[in-house]
Design a protein around this motif. Structure first.
Motif, PDB file in Angstrom:
ATOM      1  N   LYS A  51       1.269  -1.082   0.487  1.00  0.00           N
ATOM      2  CA  LYS A  51       0.111   0.293   0.113  1.00  0.00           C
ATOM      3  C   LYS A  51       0.922   1.111  -0.203  1.00  0.00           C
ATOM      4  N   SER A 138      -8.565  -1.932   2.802  1.00  0.00           N
ATOM      5  CA  SER A 138      -8.532  -0.506   1.177  1.00  0.00           C
ATOM      6  C   SER A 138      -7.890  -1.046   0.586  1.00  0.00           C
ATOM      7  N   ASN A 140      -6.318  -0.323  -2.091  1.00  0.00           N
ATOM      8  CA  ASN A 140      -5.619   1.186  -2.484  1.00  0.00           C
ATOM      9  C   ASN A 140      -3.766   1.300  -2.448  1.00  0.00           C
ATOM     10  N   SER A 146     -10.572   4.427  -2.793  1.00  0.00           N
ATOM     11  CA  SER A 146     -10.971   2.466  -2.542  1.00  0.00           C
ATOM     12  C   SER A 146     -11.417   1.900  -3.449  1.00  0.00           C
ATOM     13  N   TYR A 225      -9.107   9.526   0.140  1.00  0.00           N
ATOM     14  CA  TYR A 225      -9.888   9.201  -0.984  1.00  0.00           C
ATOM     15  C   TYR A 225      -9.821  10.185  -2.063  1.00  0.00           C
TER      16      TYR A 225
HETATM   17 MG    MG Z   1      -8.954   3.276   3.218  1.00  0.00          MG
END
Ligand code: MG
Ligand code: TXA
Length: 326
Positions: A51, A138, A140, A146, A225
């Protein structure tokens, strides 16, 4: 033919990969997770590396049921039992004091742990077969949107995450509501589908927002996000005016509208109802990003408690990008 459905064959492969200490793409009803054995510190480190996430940001541990969750917690207050009973399996994460054997790699060194029983049938089947906890943020890269489909996860990680369980498009589409039960009074750290009034109906008054502590939830950083394009959130009339102003200046601009299209504006039109809008928001932002626009104008949603999670994510998508270097 070995008589197994493709789905059960995939579940077997996923379970074997988890047991080997690998990270896999896991469908949940909220968003896709990047999941690994929460009791295996090396596997958890792999998640952070994939990530690009700072290691002090804690991960949520996903488990099959509330009894298993209570074993990951150092205390299991009445409020936890009541919320678990009301909303699990479902889009709710509880922050509780951690049990002594929860690895530091999962909690980012904090004395609390995030716990959730997801409602997606494939996630539940895997968790029941595994019998342990799956640490899963998540799926991403840090600061990105996400993923809400298996393809989004493949687009994000390619061959670095070879196994992605395909559970279709996520039903909820926004990350879980996070309720912190580890402090003196309950607090919502991140709004989600399960709204503040729904939580208060079960456990009484809850505070909301970060308590000014260090960034314990990376989803609470101002810029998160976020799509690649700049985002502005406006009511429809000012949005249309701004669109033409930007277009006249030669900017590549598109609109993210709600309910109705507008004339010849280049746009994605999301459903006007909350469930439909939430479910499709991230996919629409990804499609607009893929087309290379440099500004997205999102139509302001209703300002009600039920829409709090949508408003929160749009606000974060619109926050200045340099706020946290992502
Ligand atoms: Mg997240
Ligand atoms: O819906 C979801 O919650 C998805 C799916 C995959 O379950 N997961 C998810 O994980 O959104 P992640 O890591 O992207 O976001 C979880 C948030 C992070 O902001 C993290 O910092 C916070 O939860 N968190 C996890 N454990 C925590 C803890 N012990 N104390 C405070 N915040 C915590």
């Amino acid at each position: 033919m070995d008589g197994k459905s493709p789905q059960s064959a995939n579940l077997d492969e996923a379970l074997a990969a988890i047991r080997r200490g690998e990270a896999i793409g896991l469908p949940t009803e909220t968003v896709y997770g990047l999941a690994a054995d929460a009791h295996d510190p090396e596997a958890v480190k792999r998640i952070y590396a994939l990530k690009g996430r700072p290691s002090e940001h804690p991960l949520i541990v996903h488990v099959a049921d509330a009894v298993t969750a209570s074993r990951w917690a150092g205390a299991w207050p009445k409020a936890a039992e009541a919320l678990a009973e009301a909303f699990w399996p479902g889009p709710l994460t509880l922050i509780l004091p951690r049990a002594a054997n929860v690895p530091d790699e999962v909690t980012g060194g904090q004395d609390t742990v995030g716990l959730r029983v997801p409602a997606h049938p494939l996630a539940l089947a895997l968790l029941r077969a595994f019998e342990g906890g799956l640490a899963a943020p998540s799926a991403n890269r840090f600061g990105h949107l996400s993923p809400t489909t298996a393809q989004h996860v493949r687009d994000e990680f390619g061959s670095a995450v070879p196994l992605v369980l395909d559970g279709g498009a996520c039903e909820v589409g926004l990350e879980s509501t996070i309720v912190d039960l580890s402090g003196e009074s309950p607090r919502i750290l991140r709004p989600g589908k399960i709204s503040r009034p729904e939580i208060e109906a079960v456990i009484g008054p809850v505070a909301e927002g970060s308590d000014g502590d260090s960034p314990r939830a990376s989803g609470t950083l101002a810029s998160h996000y976020a799509p690649k394009a700049g985002v502005e959130v406006l009511a429809r009339a000012p949005l249309v005016a701004r669109y033409y102003e930007l277009a006249k200046r030669g900017r590549q601009v598109a609109a993210l509208l709600r309910g109705q299209p507008f004339k010849d504006l280049k746009s994605e039109v999301l459903p006007s109802d909350l469930a439909g809008y939430s479910q499709q928001l991230y996919a629409a932002l990804r499609r607009l990003d893929a087309k290379g626009y440099d500004v997205l104008l999102a139509e302001l949603p209703p300002h009600t408690a039920a829409w709090a999670a949508v408003n929160d994510r749009l606000r974060r998508a619109a926050a200045p990008r340099d706020a946290d270097g992502t």
